[in-house]
Design a protein around this motif. Structure first.
Motif, PDB file in Angstrom:
ATOM      1  N   ALA A 102       1.768  -9.957   3.463  1.00  0.00           N
ATOM      2  CA  ALA A 102       0.631  -9.739   2.572  1.00  0.00           C
ATOM      3  C   ALA A 102       0.063  -8.327   2.644  1.00  0.00           C
ATOM      4  N   ASN A 103       0.293  -7.621   3.744  1.00  0.00           N
ATOM      5  CA  ASN A 103      -0.264  -6.274   3.886  1.00  0.00           C
ATOM      6  C   ASN A 103       0.727  -5.178   3.507  1.00  0.00           C
ATOM      7  N   LEU A 104       1.895  -5.533   2.988  1.00  0.00           N
ATOM      8  CA  LEU A 104       2.925  -4.537   2.700  1.00  0.00           C
ATOM      9  C   LEU A 104       2.973  -4.176   1.220  1.00  0.00           C
ATOM     10  N   THR A 119      19.215  -7.094   1.532  1.00  0.00           N
ATOM     11  CA  THR A 119      18.308  -7.790   2.449  1.00  0.00           C
ATOM     12  C   THR A 119      17.140  -6.870   2.761  1.00  0.00           C
ATOM     13  N   GLY A 120      15.935  -7.332   2.521  1.00  0.00           N
ATOM     14  CA  GLY A 120      14.756  -6.514   2.737  1.00  0.00           C
ATOM     15  C   GLY A 120      13.856  -7.082   3.809  1.00  0.00           C
ATOM     16  N   ILE A 121      12.734  -6.414   4.030  1.00  0.00           N
ATOM     17  CA  ILE A 121      11.778  -6.840   5.049  1.00  0.00           C
ATOM     18  C   ILE A 121      11.299  -8.258   4.754  1.00  0.00           C
ATOM     19  N   GLY A 122      11.381  -9.117   5.747  1.00  0.00           N
ATOM     20  CA  GLY A 122      10.953 -10.499   5.617  1.00  0.00           C
ATOM     21  C   GLY A 122      12.037 -11.449   5.159  1.00  0.00           C
ATOM     22  N   LYS A 156       3.504  -2.725  14.608  1.00  0.00           N
ATOM     23  CA  LYS A 156       3.303  -1.744  13.542  1.00  0.00           C
ATOM     24  C   LYS A 156       3.862  -2.280  12.233  1.00  0.00           C
ATOM     25  N   PHE A 157       3.414  -1.680  11.108  1.00  0.00           N
ATOM     26  CA  PHE A 157       3.761  -2.192   9.782  1.00  0.00           C
ATOM     27  C   PHE A 157       4.172  -1.089   8.811  1.00  0.00           C
ATOM     28  N   ARG A 158       4.306   0.116   9.320  1.00  0.00           N
ATOM     29  CA  ARG A 158       4.681   1.270   8.501  1.00  0.00           C
ATOM     30  C   ARG A 158       5.591   2.149   9.368  1.00  0.00           C
TER      31      ARG A 158
END
Length: 246
Positions: A102-104, A119-122, A156-158
């Motif tokens: 939700a924060n991406l 294939t991507g994040i998640g 981390k998310f970035r």
């Protein structure tokens, strides 16, 4: 030891923080030799996790050659114990997203998946793990690296470990002002985190052989040049260990 604390009594509060005995070392580095206080230093280990380094992880699954990504593991295993013993803090900074993403923003969700067809994040890997999802095998440290109880883990998310995370708060509570950088990828998440650290006022040192990348060699060369030129310093784990035993 909690370095950011008060001494509390029923009728009195002492606002002075606990004193920390300096642990001063001088080591070879570039562009100049360095003297630093290990009691005010943290080692930030970036993204040495399965999705970036393991042959069953995300990058390998989309065709990236990850054969050199675990090169920092053995030198880290040799270097972290004496650094801890000398008073340095260790922070494990791993990419670990919310399961709902939700924060991406789209620009992050589609890293390495620019047209949405890969294939991507998640997304789910062949082994059932979801790419870079907190608590998953994908986000776990690679084999051979085991945190100690006194170490700290930050998700981390970035590319940068400072954006939208508690990393800066954690480091300031540790009373740290010098950061030694390790991890992958040298030219991507390591550099992004290091450059943000420098902008926030930390002294930054990239430890060359404690970092690796899946990018071409010229990316590492450019990173080392820019770290030495505008952000801080570079050294090696051998130079660190030599300083610790001097």
């Amino acid at each position: 030891m909690n370095r950011d604390t008060w001494t509390l009594e029923r009728d009195h509060v002492d606002l002075r923080r606990p004193g920390v005995e300096p642990r001063v070392v001088t080591l070879d580095a570039a562009p100049q030799r360095l003297t630093l206080d290990l009691a005010r230093t943290a080692v930030v280990v970036v993204d040495l996790q399965n999705d970036f380094c393991h042959p069953d992880g995300w990058l390998a699954s989309i065709g990236v050659d990850v054969s050199g990504a675990t090169a920092p593991v053995e030198p880290l295993r040799a270097t972290l114990p004496p650094l801890r013993a000398a008073g340095a803090q260790v922070v494990w900074l791993n990419w670990g997203n919310r399961p709902d993403r939700a924060n991406l923003p789209p620009g992050v969700r589609h890293v390495y998946d620019p047209d949405g067809s890969s294939t991507g994040i998640g997304d789910e890997l062949a082994n059932g793990s979801r790419v870079l999802t907190e608590g998953s095998w994908s986000a776990a440290l690679v084999d051979g690296l085991v945190p100690e109880p006194q170490d700290v883990a930050v998700a981390k998310f970035r590319m940068s470990g400072f954006f939208d995370t508690e990393l800066d708060s954690v480091l300031r509570r540790m009373r740290v002002d010098t950061l030694l950088f390790a991890g992958v990828n040298t030219d991507q998440c390591v550099l992004a985190t290091l450059s943000d650290a420098a902008c926030l006022g930390y002294d930054v040192v990239l430890v060359e052989d404690l970092c690796a990348t899946t990018s071409p060699r010229f990316c590492t060369d450019a990173t080392l040049y820019n770290v030495r030129q505008v952000f801080g310093f570079t050294t090696t784990s051998a130079q660190l260990r030599a300083a610790l035993t001097a």
